[in-house]
Every structure is written in C-alpha cells, then in structure tokens.
Design a protein around this motif. Structure first.
Motif, short mmCIF file in Angstrom:
data_model
loop_
_atom_site.label_atom_id
_atom_site.label_comp_id
_atom_site.label_asym_id
_atom_site.label_seq_id
_atom_site.Cartn_x
_atom_site.Cartn_y
_atom_site.Cartn_z
N LYS A 64 5.70 2.28 0.46
CA LYS A 64 5.80 0.86 0.11
C LYS A 64 6.88 0.70 -0.96
O LYS A 64 6.68 1.05 -2.12
CB LYS A 64 4.47 0.29 -0.41
N PRO A 65 8.03 0.16 -0.56
CA PRO A 65 9.08 -0.05 -1.56
C PRO A 65 8.74 -1.26 -2.45
O PRO A 65 7.79 -1.99 -2.16
CB PRO A 65 10.32 -0.35 -0.70
N ALA A 66 9.52 -1.45 -3.51
CA ALA A 66 9.29 -2.58 -4.42
C ALA A 66 9.44 -3.90 -3.66
O ALA A 66 10.26 -4.01 -2.75
CB ALA A 66 10.28 -2.52 -5.57
N THR A 100 4.00 -7.00 -1.18
CA THR A 100 3.78 -7.10 -2.62
C THR A 100 2.88 -5.97 -3.13
O THR A 100 2.13 -5.37 -2.35
CB THR A 100 3.10 -8.43 -2.99
N GLY A 101 2.95 -5.73 -4.43
CA GLY A 101 2.09 -4.72 -5.04
C GLY A 101 0.62 -5.08 -4.93
O GLY A 101 -0.19 -4.27 -4.44
N PRO A 102 0.24 -6.30 -5.37
CA PRO A 102 -1.19 -6.63 -5.36
C PRO A 102 -1.82 -6.64 -3.97
O PRO A 102 -3.02 -6.42 -3.84
CB PRO A 102 -1.22 -8.05 -5.98
N ALA A 130 2.01 0.02 -17.08
CA ALA A 130 0.84 -0.86 -16.91
C ALA A 130 0.29 -0.73 -15.49
O ALA A 130 -0.92 -0.52 -15.30
CB ALA A 130 1.23 -2.31 -17.19
N VAL A 131 1.15 -0.83 -14.48
CA VAL A 131 0.67 -0.70 -13.10
C VAL A 131 0.23 0.74 -12.84
O VAL A 131 -0.78 0.98 -12.17
CB VAL A 131 1.76 -1.17 -12.09
N GLY A 132 0.94 1.69 -13.41
CA GLY A 132 0.59 3.10 -13.23
C GLY A 132 -0.81 3.40 -13.73
O GLY A 132 -1.56 4.16 -13.10
#
Ligand code: NAD
Length: 485
Positions: free
Chosen positions: A181-183, A213-215, A237-239
């Motif tokens: 999953k790329p950014a 998306t990330g979420p 933070a996400v890590g």
C-alpha cells in the motif's frame, strides 16, 4: 489538465489483474508543482484489500515463488533491476510529477538507487542459506531460513519507489509474497512497478498493489489475519499505532519511522566541505527526508562564521520547477506539508528564533514551494528544535564542548541518523560511538547504499532495512536436528 506523461490506468493490481475498487471509488493525484489534478487512481476499500491478501496467500501457498530456489528468484530480481534502468526516463518523469521531486534528483537518486537495491537483493537471494551447528548431541543440527508468508508493505510519500523496493526486494528475495500500500498522495510509481515486476517474471499474485488511504486501506491491510508480517515506513505517530495493532496480533514488524537528526560541526572541520554537507543535509528532497539533518550544532568558535556562510550560500540554492534539470529544490509534495512547514516557521518566530534566510513561501505556478530556511537562536527545548518538521528548514545552535554537543544531539525523542564534521580522527569515532542513531555519517551526509543497514533507535523505530540484516527480517529460522543413533 492534460499531461504528456503516461500515468497508466490507475487501477489496483490484484492477483496479476488490473481492476477498479469494488465500490468504484477513485481519488485525485495532484502535481505539487502546480496544485493541479493530473490523474486519478482507484481507492481501495476493505474488500479490495482482502482480495489482495487472498491473492498473495494463494500465491504463497501455491509455491510458485516460495518454492523456487534463491538463485531462480535472484535471476528474476536482476531482471527487475534491468527493467528499472531500461525505463528510467518514464519512471523519473512519473516520480517527479507525483512527488514534485526535481527530475535530476529522480534520475540520479530515486531511479538509480531503486535499480541498485533490486540488484543487491537479487545477489542476496543467491546466498540465502542456513548453518550447521556443533552440539554435544549425537545429531546433525542445522538451520534453514524460510520465508514468513504474506508481507504487508506500507510506505510513505517521500521516496515512493525506493522505499517500496527496500521492502519488496528483500521480501521477494526470501520467497515471500507482498501486498503493497503506497502513500495516499504518491501512488503512481508503485502501480508502474507492478507492471515491471510482472514483466520481469514475478508470478501473478506474488506482488499486489492497493492504492488508498491509510485509515481505510492501510488499516484493513494491517488487521487482515492473512498477513504474516508488517513492514512499515512512515511517521512515528502512525508507526506507534501500526506496531500496537501488529503486536496484538503477534505479527512481526519492521518500523522505519521519523527522524530529526543532528549535524555536529566541530571547530577543526573543513568548513567549506562541511557547508556543502550541511546544505545537502537539509534541502535534499526538499527537506522531506527522514534522514535529513535539520538540526545543526556548531562549535562556538566557528558559529558566527558558519552562520555567515550559510546566510550567503542558502539563498543561492536553485529552487523551482522540478522539470528544470537545474532545479535542486522542488515543491513540497502536498499542500498539507507546505502548511505544516509554514506553521513551524511561524512558531519559530514566537519561540525567539531569528530567521537568517528564507522563512516564506515561494509563489510559483500555484505550486507548494517553500524557500530553504535557516533559523538561529532557538532554545533547545523549543518545539521547532525538538519536533520533526519535514521541510527545508535548518535550526542552528552553538555548543562549547564535546559533551554538550553529544547531549544536544541526543536530546530529541528521535534517533535515525546523525552527522559529524571534524578533521580529528579519534574525535570522529569517539562522537560516533556516543550518538544515539541508527547511522552516523562522518564528513558528509546521506551516504546510502543497499549494503549498509539503516533504521532507527528510540522513536525512529526498530528493525533494519538494507544489508543482510534486511533479508533476515523477512525470514524465520527453522532448526532441524537429525539423530545419528
Ligand atoms: P504517514 O505515517 O502519514 O504514512 C505512512 C503510510 O502509512 C502511508 O501509506 C499511509 O497511508 C499509511 N497509514 C496511515 N494511517 C494508517 C493506518 N491507520 N494503518 C495503516 N497504515 C496507515 O507518513 P508520511 O507522511 O507518508 O511520511 C512521512 C514520515 O515518514 C516522516 O515522519 C518520515 O520521517 C517518515 N519516513 C521514515 C523513513 C525511514 O526510513 N525511517 C523513510 C521515509 C519517511
């Protein structure tokens, strides 16, 4: 807006097929040098991510890739490196359009390194082996290194091609399958690479790419029970969140997180050379470099001199259109990144900082440009010094002793990289030994190579990418003990 660069169909790549998201969702891709939409890509939901993990699982269990010898996999990875080189112009144009990177930098760094990385991991695949162990048992004891299974590779926006390769390369070398999953904002080179990997001979389902998306897509991937390992590069933070979720599921993780490196210049340094490294350290990739050197610590004897040289030299760094081969600093990769830099510089003014140069946006073609900025006189506990800004901003602080330099360098929560400028050999080693960082550069900055492991300590993460260490992180060791009775 139309563009002459072929951005491809912008579809998900699952099980060797290009397809739209199940709900048909698509999202805009923006050219940071103009702020204009250049194309759209499919936005994966949980159903698509699940399909990708199932495809990766089936490919792994089918053994078409994991069952090959390391040498056979290595040959195909060599072909990937060749194809990257053969398509270097297209890839560079795509990466530049997507991220706003100067085209010269894309060719010399992103594309060249991505090819070198695949080549390096191809060579490592050749030598994937175990060991025999001497024991007092009447037995032959040996170890095998086996692939982990399905790897979730989650990557950030700043070096899309390189950071995808630094996960997909070792994962494939070891025999795993991958869902990448790329950014959210920089998906294009990942999709292009899906095509190249296939062309090189990587079987269908072995590498799958889900843009989104990330979420939503990231979260679904992270929590999918079919994933055996999470390889994450992104913010601390996400890590922290990703490592927590993986920890609950007892999945191994590699965490390549944020940085805020100190660059320490001693009074005995070759100042002319040091200035080049200092400027490279904070403007490289428009400061969007986890291993950038945004905190300059200078021996008080040369503090004023170095600030004077920076005040003259930094405004001369060519900032502008990434398509111009002379450009060294392009736009920030997105509007939110530009806004963040602007907020930090405003905060620096409030925290007592003196803007030596820069300190404002550059108004050009509607792009997200910020002038390289040098800030002096900030106290060490200011947020601007302590936090990761991730833009072309350098803070400069004096020190009076080696002990103080080390204490200042180690004073943030991060520990990814650090640098030392000195002509004193023993001092270089002494300070390198005391710096809390995953990599320390002496008398230059950003000397990176796939043979040299990198990764962080403290809030910068754990696990190492590159080097044989990276291959080990994508394998599990099995011991076999054969009775000789
Ligand atoms: P980010 O943390 O915002 O996003 C990184 C990736 O995580 C993206 O693909 C994003 O979509 C995904 N993501 C977001 N929320 C998620 C969730 N809930 N579950 C799963 N995935 C999720 O980082 P960014 O802004 O793209 O990149 C910049 C950061 O990355 C900086 O902090 C930088 O220092 C760091 N970085 C570190 C390294 C390294 O090697 N240590 C290299 C490059 C960048």
């Amino acid at each position: 807006m139309t563009t002459t660069i072929d951005t491809g169909p912008g579809q998900l790549f699952i099980g060797g097929q290009w397809r739209e998201a199940a709900d048909g969702a698509r999202t805009d891709v923006i050219d940071p040098s103009t702020g204009q939409v250049v194309t759209t890509v499919a936005e994966a939901g949980a159903t698509d991510v699940d399909a990708a993990v199932r495809a990766a699982r089936a490919a792994f269990d089918g053994g078409e890739w994991s069952g090959l010898s390391g040498r056979e996999r290595g040959r195909i990875l060599h072909r990937v490196a060749e194809l990257i080189r053969e398509n270097a112009d297209e890839l560079a144009a795509l990466e530049s359009l997507d991220v706003g990177k100067p085209i010269t930098l894309c060719g010399a760094v992103d594309i060249a390194n991505a090819a070198n990385d695949y080549e390096y991991f191809a060579a490592l695949a050749y030598s994937l082996d175990g060991a025999t162990r001497d024991t007092p048992l009447n037995a032959l004891a040996y170890t095998r290194r086996e692939p982990l299974g399905v790897v979730a590779a989650i990557t950030p926006f700043n070096f899309p091609l390189i950071l995808a390769g630094s996960k997909i390369g070792p994962a494939l070398a070891a025999g795993n399958t991958v869902v990448h999953k790329p950014a959210d904002e920089t998906p294009l080179s990942a999709l292009y690479m899906a095509g190249l990997l296939r062309k090189a001979g990587v079987p269908d389902g072995v590498v799958n790419v889900v843009t989104g998306t990330g979420p939503v897509a990231g979260e679904a991937l992270l929590r999918n029970p079919g994933v055996d390992k999470v390889a994450f590069t992104g913010s601390s933070a996400v890590g922290r969140h990703v490592a927590g979720a993986a920890g609950e599921a007892l999945k191994p993780v590699t965490m390549e997180l944020g940085g805020n490196a100190a660059h320490v210049v001693f009074e005995d340094a070759d100042l002319e050379k040091a200035v080049g490294a200092v400027i490279k350290g904070f403007v490289f990739n428009t400061g969007q470099f986890c291993m950038g050197g945004p905190r300059l610590l200078v021996a008080r004897e040369v503090y004023g001199t170095l600030l004077g040289i920076l005040a003259e030299a930094v405004p001369g760094v060519p900032v502008g259109d990434p398509r111009d081969p002379a450009t060294v600093v392009g736009p920030m990769a997105g509007e939110k990144h530009l806004n963040k830099v602007e907020e930090y510089v405003a905060l620096a003014r409030k925290e007592g900082g003196r803007i030596v140069c820069g300190g404002e946006r550059l108004d050009l073609n509607g792009g997200y440009y910020y002038k390289p900025t040098v800030i002096a006189d900030l106290p060490n506990d200011s947020r601007v010094v302590q936090e990761e800004i991730f833009g072309p901003v350098l803070t400069v602080q004096p020190f009076d002793s080696e002990d103080e330099a080390v204490a200042l360098a180690n004073s943030t929560p991060y520990g990814l990289a650090a640098g030392v400028q000195t002509s004193h050999l023993a001092r270089a080693h002494r300070i390198a030994d005391r710096l809390q960082a995953g990599i320390v550069w002496i008398n230059d900055w950003a000397m990176l190579d796939p043979a040299v492991p990198f990764g962080g300590v403290k809030d910068s993460g754990f696990g190492r990418e590159y080097g044989p260490e990276a291959l080990a992180a994508y394998t599990k060791v099995k011991s076999v003990v054969v009775s000789l009775d």
